[in-house]
Enzyme design. Sequence first.
Site, PDB file in Angstrom:
ATOM      1  N   LYS A  13      -5.900 -34.689 -18.364  1.00 40.08           N
ATOM      2  CA  LYS A  13      -6.239 -34.822 -20.004  1.00 40.08           C
ATOM      3  C   LYS A  13      -6.862 -36.185 -20.030  1.00 40.08           C
ATOM      4  CE  LYS A  13      -1.718 -34.473 -21.284  1.00 40.08           C
ATOM      5  NZ  LYS A  13      -1.075 -34.202 -19.778  1.00 40.08           N
ATOM      6  N   ARG A 128      -1.209 -39.502  -7.025  1.00 47.01           N
ATOM      7  CA  ARG A 128      -1.150 -40.553  -8.197  1.00 47.01           C
ATOM      8  C   ARG A 128      -0.048 -41.441  -7.898  1.00 47.01           C
ATOM      9  NH1 ARG A 128      -1.245 -39.371 -14.220  1.00 47.01           N
ATOM     10  NH2 ARG A 128       0.737 -38.421 -13.884  1.00 47.01           N
TER      11      ARG A 128
HETATM   12  P1  AP5 Z   1       1.484 -38.840 -20.827  1.00 46.93           P
HETATM   13  O1  AP5 Z   1       1.169 -40.096 -20.287  1.00 46.93           O
HETATM   14  O2  AP5 Z   1       0.820 -38.032 -21.955  1.00 46.93           O
HETATM   15  O3  AP5 Z   1       1.756 -37.918 -19.544  1.00 46.93           O
HETATM   16  P2  AP5 Z   1       1.753 -36.377 -19.127  1.00 46.93           P
HETATM   17  O4  AP5 Z   1       1.161 -35.422 -20.119  1.00 46.93           O
HETATM   18  O5  AP5 Z   1       2.694 -36.072 -18.315  1.00 46.93           O
HETATM   19  O6  AP5 Z   1       0.404 -36.411 -18.292  1.00 46.93           O
HETATM   20  P3  AP5 Z   1      -0.335 -37.149 -17.209  1.00 46.93           P
HETATM   21  O7  AP5 Z   1      -0.880 -38.542 -17.794  1.00 46.93           O
HETATM   22  O8  AP5 Z   1       0.713 -37.118 -15.805  1.00 46.93           O
HETATM   23  O9  AP5 Z   1      -1.482 -36.359 -16.543  1.00 46.93           O
HETATM   24  P4  AP5 Z   1      -2.878 -36.183 -17.409  1.00 46.93           P
HETATM   25  O10 AP5 Z   1      -3.279 -34.849 -17.811  1.00 46.93           O
HETATM   26  O11 AP5 Z   1      -3.162 -37.041 -18.126  1.00 46.93           O
HETATM   27  O12 AP5 Z   1      -3.841 -36.140 -15.974  1.00 46.93           O
HETATM   28  P5  AP5 Z   1      -4.554 -37.158 -15.181  1.00 46.93           P
HETATM   29  O13 AP5 Z   1      -6.132 -37.307 -16.059  1.00 46.93           O
HETATM   30  O14 AP5 Z   1      -3.855 -38.572 -15.208  1.00 46.93           O
HETATM   31  O15 AP5 Z   1       3.073 -39.040 -21.251  1.00 46.93           O
HETATM   32  C1  AP5 Z   1       3.917 -39.456 -20.499  1.00 46.93           C
HETATM   33  C2  AP5 Z   1       5.522 -39.895 -21.004  1.00 46.93           C
HETATM   34  O16 AP5 Z   1       5.437 -40.188 -22.502  1.00 46.93           O
HETATM   35  C3  AP5 Z   1       6.058 -38.530 -21.604  1.00 46.93           C
HETATM   36  O17 AP5 Z   1       6.701 -37.822 -20.766  1.00 46.93           O
HETATM   37  C4  AP5 Z   1       6.924 -38.668 -22.819  1.00 46.93           C
HETATM   38  O18 AP5 Z   1       8.000 -39.193 -22.155  1.00 46.93           O
HETATM   39  C5  AP5 Z   1       6.381 -39.834 -23.475  1.00 46.93           C
HETATM   40  N1  AP5 Z   1       5.249 -39.131 -24.397  1.00 46.93           N
HETATM   41  C6  AP5 Z   1       3.996 -39.208 -24.342  1.00 46.93           C
HETATM   42  N2  AP5 Z   1       3.333 -38.650 -25.355  1.00 46.93           N
HETATM   43  C7  AP5 Z   1       4.524 -38.349 -26.479  1.00 46.93           C
HETATM   44  C8  AP5 Z   1       4.315 -37.452 -27.442  1.00 46.93           C
HETATM   45  N3  AP5 Z   1       3.282 -37.183 -28.073  1.00 46.93           N
HETATM   46  N4  AP5 Z   1       5.618 -36.959 -27.910  1.00 46.93           N
HETATM   47  C9  AP5 Z   1       6.708 -37.488 -27.398  1.00 46.93           C
HETATM   48  N5  AP5 Z   1       6.656 -38.222 -26.120  1.00 46.93           N
HETATM   49  C10 AP5 Z   1       5.635 -38.345 -25.493  1.00 46.93           C
HETATM   50  O19 AP5 Z   1      -4.772 -36.826 -13.757  1.00 46.93           O
HETATM   51  C11 AP5 Z   1      -3.635 -36.840 -12.859  1.00 46.93           C
HETATM   52  C12 AP5 Z   1      -3.823 -37.307 -11.565  1.00 46.93           C
HETATM   53  O20 AP5 Z   1      -4.864 -36.430 -11.012  1.00 46.93           O
HETATM   54  C13 AP5 Z   1      -4.564 -38.524 -11.675  1.00 46.93           C
HETATM   55  O21 AP5 Z   1      -4.573 -39.412 -10.686  1.00 46.93           O
HETATM   56  C14 AP5 Z   1      -6.430 -38.413 -11.768  1.00 46.93           C
HETATM   57  O22 AP5 Z   1      -7.176 -39.179 -11.052  1.00 46.93           O
HETATM   58  C15 AP5 Z   1      -6.247 -37.055 -10.845  1.00 46.93           C
HETATM   59  N6  AP5 Z   1      -7.326 -35.955 -11.037  1.00 46.93           N
HETATM   60  C16 AP5 Z   1      -7.601 -35.644 -12.486  1.00 46.93           C
HETATM   61  N7  AP5 Z   1      -8.361 -34.620 -12.581  1.00 46.93           N
HETATM   62  C17 AP5 Z   1      -8.832 -34.199 -11.254  1.00 46.93           C
HETATM   63  C18 AP5 Z   1      -9.621 -33.252 -10.489  1.00 46.93           C
HETATM   64  N8  AP5 Z   1     -10.147 -32.195 -11.315  1.00 46.93           N
HETATM   65  N9  AP5 Z   1      -9.092 -33.130  -9.377  1.00 46.93           N
HETATM   66  C19 AP5 Z   1      -8.414 -33.985  -8.535  1.00 46.93           C
HETATM   67  N10 AP5 Z   1      -7.787 -34.794  -8.974  1.00 46.93           N
HETATM   68  C20 AP5 Z   1      -7.624 -35.002 -10.305  1.00 46.93           C
HETATM   69 MG    MG Z   2      -2.342 -38.951 -19.003  1.00 49.77          MG
END
Ligand code: AP5
Ligand code: MG
Length: 192
Positions: A13, A128
């Site tokens: 995302k 990550r």
């Molecule tokens: P949040 O920060 O939103 O985390 P998440 O949804 O768990 O998602 P991530 O940030 O882990 O993953 P992402 O989908 O963004 O992927 P990314 O691009 O980083 O939330 C964290 C916490 O905050 C929640 O658990 C909760 O406690 C709280 N919270 C947040 N919003 C809330 C809400 N609305 N309500 C209540 N609580 C809330 O990619 C992941 C990794 O993979 C990176 O290292 C990236 O470089 C790599 N990558 C990306 N794309 C690829 C690809 N195509 N191929 C290979 N590697 C890739």
């Molecule tokens: Mg994220």
Amino acid sequence: MRILMLAPPGAGKGTQATRLAEKYDIEHLSSGEILRAEVEAGTALGDQVREAVDQGDLVPDDVILRLVSSRLVTAATNGGYVLDGFPRTLAQAHAIFDQVLANPGWQLERVIHLEVPRDELHRRRQARAEAEGRADDTATVFEHRLDVYDRQTAPLIDYYRGRGLLIAIDGSGTPDEVAEQIFAAVDDLAPL
Ligand code: AP5
Ligand code: MG
């Protein structure tokens, strides 16, 4: 352009929202980034949410609304937004789009749902964790975040499909491959 990225933890995302924001000059709003900044700065709100964020539980809906409402209105009036990480519950979706962004010109135009197999989510999480050391990227907490997503966020998929807004994208390729598909799915929304 007004877009929501809806996908499980680790699906990309943030990665793809950053690209969308750059390409179309819209505001990237990430609830996770906003919360982590509060925690890091040690604000009263940060102290209040630290435990939930570190353990992979959702923080209360009213806290999210307080943090994002004014940013949402500003973005909506300045060319649009890509939302990353919220709304994450049906209650947040109702509060945001029935109240904060009730103006018809501020509503969502498209929801991008990234589909990524679970083993690939774990691979990305592990990469990550080694690079950044986010407290909620341990294997156990990440598995819990996936469960929370299945229970509390996944119902939004059917909700937005029913409203004709959902586009499913294969998120398992390289970041460039995924971005290309997303751009193709939203490009018609860009102002001429
Ligand atoms: P949040 O920060 O939103 O985390 P998440 O949804 O768990 O998602 P991530 O940030 O882990 O993953 P992402 O989908 O963004 O992927 P990314 O691009 O980083 O939330 C964290 C916490 O905050 C929640 O658990 C909760 O406690 C709280 N919270 C947040 N919003 C809330 C809400 N609305 N309500 C209540 N609580 C809330 O990619 C992941 C990794 O993979 C990176 O290292 C990236 O470089 C790599 N990558 C990306 N794309 C690829 C690809 N195509 N191929 C290979 N590697 C890739
Ligand atoms: Mg994220």
